[in-house]
Design a protein around this motif. Structure first.
Motif, PDB file in Angstrom:
ATOM      1  N   LEU A 364      40.792 -18.350  13.863  1.00 34.30           N
ATOM      2  CA  LEU A 364      39.824 -19.288  14.427  1.00 34.30           C
ATOM      3  C   LEU A 364      39.960 -20.653  13.753  1.00 34.30           C
ATOM      4  O   LEU A 364      40.768 -20.841  12.853  1.00 34.30           O
ATOM      5  N   GLY A 365      39.131 -21.583  14.192  1.00 28.84           N
ATOM      6  CA  GLY A 365      38.893 -22.856  13.505  1.00 28.84           C
ATOM      7  C   GLY A 365      40.126 -23.702  13.238  1.00 28.84           C
ATOM      8  O   GLY A 365      41.095 -23.720  14.000  1.00 28.84           O
ATOM      9  N   ASP A 366      40.066 -24.454  12.148  1.00 29.70           N
ATOM     10  CA  ASP A 366      41.134 -25.384  11.795  1.00 29.70           C
ATOM     11  C   ASP A 366      42.447 -24.666  11.498  1.00 29.70           C
ATOM     12  O   ASP A 366      43.516 -25.226  11.692  1.00 29.70           O
ATOM     13  N   TYR A 368      43.658 -22.176  13.126  1.00 33.13           N
ATOM     14  CA  TYR A 368      44.332 -22.030  14.417  1.00 33.13           C
ATOM     15  C   TYR A 368      45.085 -23.318  14.761  1.00 33.13           C
ATOM     16  O   TYR A 368      46.234 -23.290  15.175  1.00 33.13           O
ATOM     17  N   ARG A 369      44.401 -24.429  14.580  1.00 33.68           N
ATOM     18  CA  ARG A 369      45.000 -25.711  14.930  1.00 33.68           C
ATOM     19  C   ARG A 369      46.221 -25.977  14.061  1.00 33.68           C
ATOM     20  O   ARG A 369      47.249 -26.444  14.527  1.00 33.68           O
ATOM     21  N   TRP A 370      46.078 -25.687  12.744  1.00 35.29           N
ATOM     22  CA  TRP A 370      47.190 -25.926  11.830  1.00 35.29           C
ATOM     23  C   TRP A 370      48.434 -25.156  12.277  1.00 35.29           C
ATOM     24  O   TRP A 370      49.563 -25.655  12.257  1.00 35.29           O
ATOM     25  N   ASN A 372      49.171 -24.018  15.259  1.00 32.40           N
ATOM     26  CA  ASN A 372      49.595 -24.162  16.652  1.00 32.40           C
ATOM     27  C   ASN A 372      49.882 -25.607  17.030  1.00 32.40           C
ATOM     28  O   ASN A 372      49.247 -26.166  17.909  1.00 32.40           O
ATOM     29  N   GLN A 373      50.815 -26.225  16.348  1.00 33.83           N
ATOM     30  CA  GLN A 373      51.239 -27.567  16.772  1.00 33.83           C
ATOM     31  C   GLN A 373      52.675 -27.813  16.378  1.00 33.83           C
ATOM     32  O   GLN A 373      53.243 -27.123  15.595  1.00 33.83           O
TER      33      GLN A 373
ATOM     34  N   ARG B 358      57.291 -36.673  12.304  1.00 32.39           N
ATOM     35  CA  ARG B 358      56.362 -35.653  12.826  1.00 32.39           C
ATOM     36  C   ARG B 358      56.378 -34.350  12.041  1.00 32.39           C
ATOM     37  O   ARG B 358      55.461 -33.539  12.163  1.00 32.39           O
ATOM     38  N   VAL B 362      50.216 -32.426   9.897  1.00 34.98           N
ATOM     39  CA  VAL B 362      49.546 -31.744  11.011  1.00 34.98           C
ATOM     40  C   VAL B 362      48.242 -32.491  11.277  1.00 34.98           C
ATOM     41  O   VAL B 362      47.717 -33.181  10.394  1.00 34.98           O
ATOM     42  N   ILE B 363      47.732 -32.331  12.469  1.00 33.68           N
ATOM     43  CA  ILE B 363      46.489 -32.998  12.856  1.00 33.68           C
ATOM     44  C   ILE B 363      45.481 -31.939  13.285  1.00 33.68           C
ATOM     45  O   ILE B 363      45.776 -31.088  14.116  1.00 33.68           O
ATOM     46  N   LEU B 364      44.298 -32.001  12.685  1.00 35.95           N
ATOM     47  CA  LEU B 364      43.242 -31.016  12.939  1.00 35.95           C
ATOM     48  C   LEU B 364      42.055 -31.677  13.629  1.00 35.95           C
ATOM     49  O   LEU B 364      42.044 -32.879  13.866  1.00 35.95           O
ATOM     50  N   TYR B 368      42.738 -34.265  16.657  1.00 37.56           N
ATOM     51  CA  TYR B 368      43.682 -33.555  17.535  1.00 37.56           C
ATOM     52  C   TYR B 368      43.258 -33.706  18.988  1.00 37.56           C
ATOM     53  O   TYR B 368      44.065 -33.997  19.867  1.00 37.56           O
TER      54      TYR B 368
ATOM     55  N   ASP C 366      33.945 -21.025  18.408  1.00 38.68           N
ATOM     56  CA  ASP C 366      34.832 -20.006  17.859  1.00 38.68           C
ATOM     57  C   ASP C 366      34.987 -18.806  18.797  1.00 38.68           C
ATOM     58  O   ASP C 366      36.016 -18.132  18.784  1.00 38.68           O
ATOM     59  N   ARG C 369      37.845 -19.355  21.011  1.00 39.97           N
ATOM     60  CA  ARG C 369      39.108 -19.152  20.304  1.00 39.97           C
ATOM     61  C   ARG C 369      39.387 -17.656  20.123  1.00 39.97           C
ATOM     62  O   ARG C 369      40.504 -17.203  20.301  1.00 39.97           O
ATOM     63  N   GLN C 373      43.501 -15.738  22.516  1.00 39.55           N
ATOM     64  CA  GLN C 373      44.742 -15.734  21.721  1.00 39.55           C
ATOM     65  C   GLN C 373      45.452 -14.405  21.844  1.00 39.55           C
ATOM     66  O   GLN C 373      44.930 -13.461  22.367  1.00 39.55           O
TER      67      GLN C 373
END
Lengths: 373, 373, 373, 373
Positions: A364-366, A368-370, A372-373, B358, B362-364, B368, C366, C369, C373
């Protein structure tokens, strides 16, 4: 055998600075909040299984660690060495690790190389723990030094009859310390020589709180390390420790670099995934783990072992007061029970079935973002 | 040479209002919280490299800035001018910038054009800093004025022997000020004349806290500016400053426009990316940067240089009390050390390798989301 | 008939431990905060319809529950049994459920099997509620026991003339209790025998606060359960209750497992969706529901019925003081009115039109999310 | 003309209840926090343009509203009517709206239909505002009533010479009130008759704090409404107002429905987008707007007009004390100035260029998630 007097410093004066620092490194985390403020473990949710029909007591936590088998994927991370108090701490940790048959690491053996009077603070571990895997420890700074002698590496192995050697990569820590070793140009070359000369001893690369990215993992993998200890951001921040040591020269800078870089680093769960993308070699997850649930999370993400320094520093410090190993053994048993409970609650009966098992967690949360990029 | 008496106002009465405002603009950010409440820099995470084998001391922070080479991609942003106190501040900033060989900007030169008695508050910069790039400064309001004389632009260049001229675009600030200049219809036309007449002097477009969107960057790029200073939202809010100046006419409106628009603007990291999508020209990132880590973040996103006003206003204000440049030089060195540390910790040895890279971040969070729609 | 003396324990001494625990299980949730800290219900938003032209009073909340029809999709979840106080509570709950024609569940009937003197604490429910569906209750621990006798299951049915039997799956709760039943190896085999012998009684699998994942739902579906009560994380945490019971052996472990696993489990909304992916059988959503809006949310996600334990424990405890069923009936009516209000505000006139209706909700935060997934 | 005595109730006793409630509805929002806790406006960011070369003073805020042209897309939302105090409030609002040439709405005209003595509290608006568009107001409850007479609609039009009639859809509000009108089965049929009989008067559907979903917007669009006032969740919650009126029957329910449903509804920005997906007809955005920036946000999302009740209730209540229209005119001018400022800062010179312009905003946070699933 455990000596409770802290003031007995060895006679060799030239190592005095290192020695004092070692005591501070032990005491600051116990007395101040020097933990990272962000811990992404809570962004990982393990998925409960409602009918755990594996047998709780027979869940097999054991893993192979190079040529030895240990009872659980738990490692006492490198904590200390090179001081009479370190000797006491290491004795406690090693006795407890031996009793529970888990992996034990010693702190940087540099002091032992530089001052033979300090060797016993490391050697004690093998004396009291003849059977378990013990991980020796040397720094990237030493390996990269112009005057680095290959034999020193051998001396480290010999000092504790090390099963494995770790080379700790502590760039940030060195950077924010006064007079830190930050010249690593010779590292790759010297490492290759080491690797060639000490073929029989597995060598792992160990970060100490700032984690590996994919690039550095790839370099190390190609150089021929046998494994990684990710030491990611999330737990004790050596940068934060340095900022407490009050050695900031405020005539030189307006802000303490140790404070500015306090939160720098790749978080442990991210680093586990980064390293696992690059290699299938041994992977210890250290940095911010607090319970056996965190071990299970790291292994589900792809690690083999969970490492703990702060928890065992606390337990050993308490044991030192009572001349026992009670608290440290209890901590190991607690971690084992928590890990075993996780496996049972996910209906898994050995570590292989958990390792890298994408069906057993959500992110979850940040975090996940970290990822998935 | 530094005069510590604040009360010495120049004789010319007609500029009195502007002059008083200038002092308020210096003192309000020092005494009140007029910073934007949202700062997206924490949503950017630079990625640590565990084996920095570049040589820390030899990391090359230098960049070319038009025809000059500076020691680091750091710019003292436009802060002040047009008042005896401004002269003292500018003298300190310029001396420090010269000593450290970084870029220096002066505040709006309008006062100097309107009242020759105030010229020395700008001129002082070149007198004490003969070698560094100095950026002159004129407002969109002046350039857009019906009675704008092209020669005034030349006078600004001459006043400080400017290497580069910035035209500051401060629409929101003018809007929320009493009697602000908000008629920019002639801007494009007058700018083209300027551009034609002063071919040798690079001109950059500079926002002052509300940032560029892609549209405005495209217009300016086509008009022929030579670069951008994004001046995005995140740092000092001029709107917040105006709301502190208590010039709100509460007989006219129920809410102070300066308060309502306090947070308006494109955040600095977003603006860097917006401008970089449009052009490869010089890009200074200003607005909310607080450390050398923030410079590194902006350059990783695509900027060339990081600009700081608030930090240097603080340092210079302190230096004024002791008639020195100690704090300002220290601040520059601190920023350099922090930036160098970032590069080292990412195993990069010059600015080109960081710029727009790049793989290094990373961007959170909300940042994002802002950048992905 | 309602006895207000709490001290009247039955004579059979061997069940004393279970009995004391039963009282603690009733009182701890009333006196301490043992609710999960995360409740994802707020991440679900039901979508208002501006022209509700269905007739409020004629909205049909009724559903079929196996062979009976109940007035609303509300279930009094398993709360208690096996103690004189339990008998009083069960009498209140059953009388109220009968008056309002909703589903009633009894707590674990194990005590009744082990000590016939305790049977009346269960039997009372059918005596005062001859018409409603009553769900009997036996634990996975009993069903999995080596000495499990199939007839015991029949005795449970007979004890309350159960319409349906629930087998509660409470692995975590057993794990963190001292001497809990955690050996479920025989469960599948014994369940098949049960299923074969008691063909006429529907059997549902009931989690008690940690929810079903897809794997466990699939296993149970294939084993032939007739439905599920998800009992997901979000409401009362049995682990938290155990941590309040102070039975943690701090000589054995450094941390109370009941505290460490306090938040473990699949959240109720997630579990509803997990189970519904696997099967179209009956699905009761229990765990963290607090209002009729939460029932509507669960049914929109795919459940058939909403279950409540904590709310009815509160109401019945209050009723016990006044020897009435006033508060419990009021709670049922409140839930019905809230649920009816939701349906009306979404312009839906029966439960079928709400069930699994993806147009009637959005998922934020959340929970989004977790589910994507 | 403005009467400051609150106690002068009309003689007709049968309307007494409605009349008292009207005063409570005015005073509760002024004295208690009855605003929704979630306001998604902050999740919308308008994008600054750095070179606003449109002429600030000549930005054209005017729009056509059916057959009239108003100076700005601002509507005084339906606030009150049917009480001597209402008359005073309406007089102030209408005078100010006339002076500023914006749209004015009256509260529900039901009281005026039921008791001719109350007509003047509505009629006053047209008396003091001969030129502006005035929106009449009748409830879905009345239109749906068995005894609804089509002529009543005509009387409402006539009462204020209404340019447009709004039918307010306040299902939740009626639901949580004691004895509310919640039978809307005849609505569609009666509406068709209305639509047929009063062809010349545009009719808009107006929600009052719970917003339209796509389904209800589609129904109304097909029924032939001429526009929508979304009245979404985010501002004053009528449910919260009712929970403050202390009319909760706690003998009947354990929780006040007005409290349980306090946050129910489709948020205003979501509802604007929902309605705009269905139809290109007139769209007023009301519910939680606090400044002219919020008007600009709503119009960028696709609305035509921003409506405000709470802000104008505050201003008119203050004006009542001083027998003037000063505060209300000031509020209108403030909104206009804020809206004009937004347009200027986005370099747009009329409302058409802003309406539904996807390049002028980004959406963050939970609002993004709501709109993207």
């Amino acid at each position: 055998m455990i000596n409770t007097e802290m003031n007995k410093v060895p006679k060799s004066n030239e190592s005095k600075d290192i020695i004092d620092r070692k005591i501070e490194h032990l005491k600051i985390p116990l007395e101040y909040d020097v933990q990272h403020t962000e811990n992404y473990f809570n962004d990982i949710k393990l998925i409960h299984h409602a009918i755990p029909d594996v047998d709780f007591e027979n869940i097999d936590l054991s893993i192979s660690f190079f040529n030895k088998k240990v009872s659980a994927p738990i490692c006492i991370s490198a904590i200390t060495g090179g001081h009479p108090v370190s000797k006491e701490i290491n004795e406690i940790l090693a006795k407890a690790a031996e009793e529970e048959n888990i992996i034990m690491s010693v702190g940087s053996q540099r002091a032992g190389i530089e001052d033979p009077a300090l060797i016993d603070s490391f050697k004690i571990t093998r004396e009291v723990a003849p059977n378990i895997p013990i991980i020796g420890n040397i720094g990237i700074g030493q390996v990269s030094a112009l005057n680095f002698e290959l034999d020193d590496f051998g001396k480290c192995i010999e000092m504790i009859n090390a099963d494995v050697m770790a080379i700790h990569l502590n760039a940030l820590h060195e950077l924010v310390q006064d007079k830190g070793d930050i010249s690593y140009k010779l590292f790759r070359n010297n490492f290759e020589k080491l690797r060639e000369k000490y073929k029989k001893t597995p060598i792992i690369a160990k970060e100490v709180g700032t984690g590996f990215n994919q690039d550095s993992a790839l370099i190390l993998d190609k150089l021929g390390v046998d494994g990684f200890d990710v030491g990611g951001a999330g737990g004790t921040s050596f940068s934060a420790i340095e900022s407490k040591r009050n050695n900031f020269d405020n005539q030189k800078y307006t802000r303490d670099p140790a404070e500015v870089f306090r939160e720098w680093g790749v978080p442990t769960p991210v680093s586990v995934i980064y390293v696992r993308k690059v290699t299938q070699k041994l992977l210890i997850a250290t940095g911010g783990l607090r319970t056996g649930i965190d071990i299970a999370k790291c292994i589900a993400l792809g690690a083999d072992i969970g490492g703990f320094a702060y928890k065992f520093l606390q337990s050993a410090w308490n044991d030192r007061k009572t001349n026992s190993i009670f608290n440290t053994v209890k901590e190991i048993r607690t971690l084992k029970n928590e890990l075993r409970s996780c496996l049972w609650l996910m209906n898994i009966d050995n570590m292989d079935k958990l390792k890298g098992n994408r069906n057993k967690y959500v992110i979850l949360g940040d975090l996940y973002r970290w990822l998935n990029q």
